[in-house]
Enzyme design. Structure first.
Site, PDB file in Angstrom:
ATOM      1  CG  HIS A 254      -2.220  -1.549   1.358  1.00  0.00           C
ATOM      2  ND1 HIS A 254      -2.875  -1.655   0.395  1.00  0.00           N
ATOM      3  CD2 HIS A 254      -1.685  -1.844   2.283  1.00  0.00           C
ATOM      4  CE1 HIS A 254      -3.610  -2.324   0.393  1.00  0.00           C
ATOM      5  NE2 HIS A 254      -3.446  -2.590   1.607  1.00  0.00           N
TER       6      HIS A 254
HETATM    7 ZN   LIG Z   1      -3.584  -7.196   3.528  1.00  0.00          ZN
END
Ligand SMILES: [Zn+2]
Length: 251
Positions: free
Chosen positions: A100
């Protein structure tokens, strides 16, 4: 098969579930004795700058202990990638996770994009031209997708099928992608397990995924393959899941 690990990954560097006490212990316990463990060096600023903007790096550096551990995790992915490029499969047993983390921002327990930093380094050093990134974490690796969008350096796949057979078929299709690749990099998150947040996969499915990666890598890219830990939060089954994945991935 080498496992890249450092005792500093035991540290609880934040209060999020990826940094929880006991999480790494559950996996080390399951892998010790079965695999050689090797220690990484921290990624350098140059390594990080191949993926992240300087403002983002400065922001993370404000928290010195977090910066150190995040740099070591990226270094763990680099070490695993370098072992893989030499012909031996490897797994980066690292945290914090990375998928992320975008060039200029991050969220979801991630700070630097470990897999992207490793892939970019191999490309910068002329060791590969293109990677296939298979991300079987429950969550879409927006950071990795952003880093490589339209770059031609990596093709990113995140299977999302809702049943076990369809999920495994999606993994197969990803590995059969017509674009040539020189290495398979796996963002290995175990949070889609039936006893974790995703409530879908069985432990044996991780063995099947590992085997698929191995078979395609042997056919397509001289066997070059490595994995890097992403998510996975149920400590009671995490060790078994990682172990089965590595048994599939290894020779
Ligand atoms: Zn995850």
């Amino acid at each position: 098969m080498k496992v890249v690990f450092h005792d500093r990954f035991y540290e609880e560097y934040t209060a999020d579930p990826a940094a929880a006490r006991g999480r790494m212990e559950s996996m080390v316990e399951a892998l010790k004795g079965q695999y050689d463990f090797v220690e990484p060096e921290p990624a350098t600023e140059t390594d990080l700058e191949r993926v992240h903007g300087q403002a983002h790096i400065r922001q993370i550096r404000k928290d010195a202990p977090l910066y150190d551990i995040a740099r070591l995790a990226a270094g763990g992915a680099i070490r695993a990638a370098e072992i893989a490029v030499e012909g031996e499969p490897a797994f980066g047993l690292v945290r914090p996770p990375g998928h992320h983390a975008s060039p200029d921002s991050c969220w979801g327990f991630c700070y630097f994009n470990n897999v992207a930093v490793a892939v970019r380094k191999l490309i910068a050093e002329g060791k590969i031209e293109r990677a296939l990134v298979l991300d079987f974490d429950l969550h879409y690796g927006d950071g990795t997708a952003h880093v490589f969008a339209d770059s031609g350096e990596a093709v990113y796949f995140h299977p999302e099928a809702a049943t076990r057979p369809a999920f495994l078929q999606e993994v197969e299709r990803a590995l059969q992608c017509p674009t040539p690749y020189d290495i398979v990099a796996v963002s290995a998150g175990f949070d889609r397990h039936r006893q974790d947040w995703g409530d879908l996969l069985a432990t044996e499915d991780y063995f099947a995924i590992g085997q698929s990666v191995k078979e395609h890598a042997l056919r397509r890219c001289r066997g070059r393959r490595f994995g890097v830990l992403e998510g996975g939060y149920n400590h009671s089954i995490l060790g078994d899941n990682v172990r089965r994945f590595l048994e599939g991935l290894g020779d």
